[in-house]
Design an enzyme around this catalytic site. Structure first.
Site, PDB file in Angstrom:
ATOM      1  N   HIS A  79       0.837  -1.226   0.000  1.00 10.50           N
ATOM      2  CA  HIS A  79       0.000   0.000   0.000  1.00 10.50           C
ATOM      3  C   HIS A  79       0.864   1.265   0.000  1.00 10.50           C
ATOM      4  O   HIS A  79       0.449   2.301   0.484  1.00 10.50           O
ATOM      5  CB  HIS A  79      -0.943   0.037   1.207  1.00 10.50           C
ATOM      6  N   SER A 128      16.367  20.860 -15.997  1.00 13.84           N
ATOM      7  CA  SER A 128      15.214  21.709 -16.291  1.00 13.84           C
ATOM      8  C   SER A 128      15.717  22.977 -16.960  1.00 13.84           C
ATOM      9  O   SER A 128      16.842  23.406 -16.722  1.00 13.84           O
ATOM     10  CB  SER A 128      14.496  22.038 -14.988  1.00 13.84           C
ATOM     11  N   LYS A 167      17.421  20.844 -10.800  1.00 12.89           N
ATOM     12  CA  LYS A 167      16.656  19.661 -11.172  1.00 12.89           C
ATOM     13  C   LYS A 167      17.454  18.565 -11.877  1.00 12.89           C
ATOM     14  O   LYS A 167      18.356  18.831 -12.649  1.00 12.89           O
ATOM     15  CB  LYS A 167      15.513  20.077 -12.106  1.00 12.89           C
ATOM     16  N   GLU A 227      10.257   8.135 -17.110  1.00 15.61           N
ATOM     17  CA  GLU A 227       8.916   8.705 -17.329  1.00 15.61           C
ATOM     18  C   GLU A 227       8.411   8.390 -18.732  1.00 15.61           C
ATOM     19  O   GLU A 227       7.234   8.084 -18.942  1.00 15.61           O
ATOM     20  CB  GLU A 227       8.938  10.220 -17.105  1.00 15.61           C
TER      21      GLU A 227
END
Ligand code: ARG
Length: 459
Positions: free
Chosen positions: A156, A277, A283, A290
């Site tokens: 979970h 970024s 970043k 992704e």
């Protein structure tokens, strides 16, 4: 210009209809398979005396030359052609004259296209299988490197029990091993030759289907010619296998993305497989993972698309089936690209065992072991579970951990607690003690590594 198939039909279609009908912009990918299939067919025609040996040789030479010229770029695909099959036949006839018109004896584009697609897919399946093997090897090597690193295992997405990071990685290796089996299985059913089915009903010529199949490396010939030209199950199966691989990659991606976040800091992906970024200098984004997660949606789409195209089709060939190829090509190319990058991403990632250990030390993930301790002292599990729960409750209320409770505090809950409780709830002990088959103990993990390595040797 009138079409090659001008007969009853004048063969003069509207420009819009021509464009709509044409598939060469995508089926040109199968030029090699188409030519190889035609060479085998011409050989068979010559061998069986359906055309003369001399004609067969002229056709074969012509086709071989077309292949060479396409490969070296001296012959360009004509995108005005209807499809790759028509293009090759047309160039052949332009080059060798009337003899070229004999190639299509005892054949139809219906069995030709089914053949080409199967040949194409067999190559893709072979490539996907070897990429899956590379990925599993990379995962197993990482698992070996980090088999002693303890991390929180989750259910979970809540900290559940301490596990070896190697163990977690090997779960993915098992998934990809199953995918290899699925690829093998799909290959078996793709490896059946439809050529010789002709339009649908077979042919009046005395052909040799076995010869053609063997020449092209197929294991067998399809039993029924109507099925031979109508069957696209192998595309459905392939896209289902591809979807499953993507689903696995996507789940793995999700974890890699989480683990490399500032909140987890369990791993760092190599700079080569991350991006920055354009505005935020700090970043480091997990774009490759992704994208693998994102591209999963496309491959599912490819599967749904082929299933839907096929669902209402009467036997045998229908032009709807021209829609099969883009899904299959897209699915294959996407899976191949994702597998390639994924193996590299795994190979180059660094884990941070100290952060994993720290996360595992918070959240009472050794509470099961606390209960098991009492069970080993003779208590029933349900009662032990209850006491362990009360101890956790006390710790939360008093901002303590199981490790910092004194023995007297423990004894207040049950008299059987002794000094050895601290060793029993030590994270390393918790992992080490789970030595059941397939479990997380360091020795179980080692065993899993050797099982997978052994399986990889087989095929
Ligand atoms: N381009 C067609 C396809 O991809 C080839 C088969 C055409 N057959 C036919 N009967 N029109 O399906």
């Amino acid at each position: 210009m009138a079409k090659m198939w001008a007969g009853r039909n004048e063969g003069i279609t509207d420009k819009l209809a021509d464009d709509f009908n044409s598939s060469i912009s995508f089926d040109c990918k199968m030029y090699k398979q188409d030519i190889e299939g035609s060479i085998a067919h011409a050989m068979m025609l010559g061998l069986k005396g359906i055309i003369s040996k001399a004609d067969s040789e002229v056709i074969i030479d012509g086709l071989s030359q077309i292949l060479t010229d396409l490969e070296n770029g001296s012959l360009k695909i004509d995108y005005n052609a209807e499809d790759i099959h028509m293009f090759v036949e047309q160039v052949l006839t332009e080059r060798i004259g009337e003899v070229g018109k004999k190639l299509h004896t005892a054949r139809s584009r219906n069995d030709q296209v089914a053949l080409d697609l199967r040949m194409y897919l067999k190559e893709q399946l072979t490539c996907i299988k070897s990429l899956l093997r590379e990925l599993v090897k990379a995962i197993v090597n990482k698992a070996e490197q980090y088999k002693l690193s303890v991390m929180p295992g989750y259910t979970h997405l809540q900290r559940a029990q301490p596990i070896s990071f190697g163990h977690q990685l090997l779960a993915y290796a098992s998934m990809f091993m199953r995918d290899i089996e699925r690829v093998n299985d799909c290959y078996k059913r793709t490896n059946v030759s439809p050529i010789g089915s002709c339009a649908l009903a077979g042919t009046t010529y005395e052909t040799d289907r076995e010869f053609e199949a063997k020449k092209l490396g197929f294991a067998s010939v399809c039993i029924n010619s109507i099925d031979g030209v109508s069957d696209r199950d192998f595309c459905v199966e392939f896209l289902s296998v591809a979807s499953t691989i993507m689903m696995h990659l996507s789940r793995f991606s999700e974890e890699l993305i989480l683990w490399s976040s500032w909140e987890f800091k369990f791993i760092t992906l190599a700079d080569e497989y991350t991006t920055g970024s354009s505005i935020m200098p700090q970043k480091k984004n997990s774009d490759m993972a992704e994208l693998c997660r994102g591209k999963t949606g496309r491959v599912y789409g490819d599967l749904i698309s082929i299933l839907t195209v096929l669902k209402g089709l009467p036997l045998a060939y229908n032009k709807d089936m021209q829609e099969d190829k883009e899904s299959v090509f897209d699915g294959a190319e996407t899976v191949i690209k994702c597998l390639e990058i994924f193996a590299k991403m795994i190979e180059t990632l660094t884990a941070h065992p100290e952060n994993m250990k720290k996360a595992a030390s918070e959240g009472f993930i050794n509470a099961t072991d606390l209960a098991d301790y009492l069970v080993k002292k003779g208590m029933a599990f349900r009662s032990a579970y209850k006491i362990a729960g009360s101890i956790v409750k006390k710790c939360i209320a008093e901002n303590k951990t199981l490790e910092t409770l004194t023995i007297d505090e423990y004894k207040e809950f049950d008299a059987s607690f002794e000094e050895d409780i601290y060793n029993a709830i030590d994270l390393n002990t918790c992992v080490e003690k789970r030595s059941s088959q397939g479990g997380t103990s360091f020795s179980s993990v080692e065993k899993q590594i050797s099982i997978i390595r052994e399986l990889l040797k087989n095929d």
